[in-house]
Design a protein around this motif. Structure first.
Motif, PDB file in Angstrom:
ATOM      1  N   LEU A 186       0.819  -1.216   0.000  1.00 58.76           N
ATOM      2  CA  LEU A 186       0.000   0.000   0.000  1.00 58.76           C
ATOM      3  C   LEU A 186       0.852   1.265   0.000  1.00 58.76           C
ATOM      4  N   ASP A 187       2.184   1.097   0.094  1.00 50.64           N
ATOM      5  CA  ASP A 187       3.117   2.227   0.116  1.00 50.64           C
ATOM      6  C   ASP A 187       2.808   3.169   1.280  1.00 50.64           C
ATOM      7  N   LEU A 188       2.574   2.574   2.458  1.00 47.04           N
ATOM      8  CA  LEU A 188       2.255   3.345   3.656  1.00 47.04           C
ATOM      9  C   LEU A 188       3.354   3.147   4.692  1.00 47.04           C
ATOM     10  N   SER A 189       3.949   4.240   5.139  1.00 50.95           N
ATOM     11  CA  SER A 189       4.989   4.133   6.171  1.00 50.95           C
ATOM     12  C   SER A 189       4.384   4.018   7.560  1.00 50.95           C
ATOM     13  N   LEU A 190       3.160   4.540   7.739  1.00 47.95           N
ATOM     14  CA  LEU A 190       2.463   4.428   9.010  1.00 47.95           C
ATOM     15  C   LEU A 190       1.024   4.022   8.738  1.00 47.95           C
ATOM     16  N   VAL A 191       0.605   2.886   9.298  1.00 47.67           N
ATOM     17  CA  VAL A 191      -0.751   2.386   9.032  1.00 47.67           C
ATOM     18  C   VAL A 191      -1.219   1.518  10.199  1.00 47.67           C
ATOM     19  N   GLY A 192      -2.496   1.643  10.517  1.00 49.84           N
ATOM     20  CA  GLY A 192      -3.132   0.746  11.471  1.00 49.84           C
ATOM     21  C   GLY A 192      -4.030  -0.219  10.729  1.00 49.84           C
ATOM     22  N   PHE A 193      -3.791  -1.503  10.868  1.00 50.36           N
ATOM     23  CA  PHE A 193      -4.621  -2.526  10.235  1.00 50.36           C
ATOM     24  C   PHE A 193      -5.635  -3.048  11.250  1.00 50.36           C
ATOM     25  N   ASP A 194      -6.896  -3.090  10.850  1.00 53.74           N
ATOM     26  CA  ASP A 194      -7.927  -3.755  11.651  1.00 53.74           C
ATOM     27  C   ASP A 194      -8.021  -5.200  11.186  1.00 53.74           C
ATOM     28  N   VAL A 195      -7.726  -6.109  12.096  1.00 51.27           N
ATOM     29  CA  VAL A 195      -7.624  -7.532  11.783  1.00 51.27           C
ATOM     30  C   VAL A 195      -8.641  -8.305  12.615  1.00 51.27           C
ATOM     31  N   MET A 196      -9.361  -9.222  11.954  1.00 50.04           N
ATOM     32  CA  MET A 196     -10.272 -10.128  12.654  1.00 50.04           C
ATOM     33  C   MET A 196      -9.733 -11.545  12.513  1.00 50.04           C
TER      34      MET A 196
END
Length: 214
Positions: A186-196
């Motif tokens: 995603l070319d994101l240096s800072l990201v929060g993933f919501d995982v189930m």
């Protein structure tokens, strides 16, 4: 989908390939889970939920609902996992005296006392709460047994009555690699993933795991 697509296309065509139950989610302005509704089980319910939300939102997404899983937020910063939080849906614990509606009011008093220290919103008896209570065979006027925990919704946002627990930076190595790879794609240096998933300490593919949002 845009509102024009919703009004001009049979809804059965729009959701072709998806399986009930479903989730309706606005494409923006949902930082605290506002207007997200889970566990939609029929075309009629889906149509009503979308129509009502198009009064406030330009675009909606429709996704499959994954039930019975634990919810986590995983923060990735420059290819490193720097935090893992387990998230819990809004809930109340019965005392054998008060109704669910009264327990919610009492719990919200306590949440407001903490609001200046932690990002907490009120528990709300909204559309999703009514879906959940119906699933449990309850209403807001039901009196739960003493020590009985009643989970009131599916979404886990703290702004919608949810709570959270820090797990530090811990999860299995394979999940760390999977989510860091996702951040790179995603070319994101800072990201929060919501995982189930069933358990963040087990590889996602062996734990019914899905990434529902970045």
């Amino acid at each position: 989908f845009s509102q024009d697509e919703f009004e001009s296309t049979p809804i059965e065509s729009l959701i072709e390939g998806l399986h009930f139950p479903l989730v309706v989610k606005p494409m923006s302005d949902t930082a605290t889970g506002i207007d997200v509704i889970c566990n939609i089980t029929s075309i009629e319910q889906l149509r009503a939920c979308m129509k009502e939300r198009y009064e406030r939102h330009e675009f909606l997404s429709v996704e499959e609902f994954h039930a019975g899983l634990n919810s986590y937020r995983v923060l990735v910063f420059y290819n490193k996992v720097i935090g893992v939080v387990q998230r819990f849906s809004a809930r109340v614990t019965g005392d054998g005296i008060h109704t669910i509606k009264e327990l919610v009011a009492l719990e919200n008093i306590q949440r407001r006392k903490l609001a200046n220290k932690v990002s907490l919103g009120d528990i709300k008896l909204d559309d999703e709460a009514y879906i959940r209570l119906n699933e449990l065979g309850m209403t807001p006027d039901t009196i739960p047994k003493a020590q009985e925990t009643v989970v009131l919704c599916y979404a886990c946002n703290s702004g919608r009555g949810g709570t959270m627990k820090s797990l530090g930076k811990k999860m299995c190595f394979k999940n760390t690699r999977t989510l860091c790879d996702a951040a790179r794609k995603l070319d994101l240096s800072l990201v929060g993933f919501d995982v189930m998933c069933d358990d963040i300490f087990t590889p996602l593919e062996a734990s019914r795991g899905v990434i529902i949002e970045a």
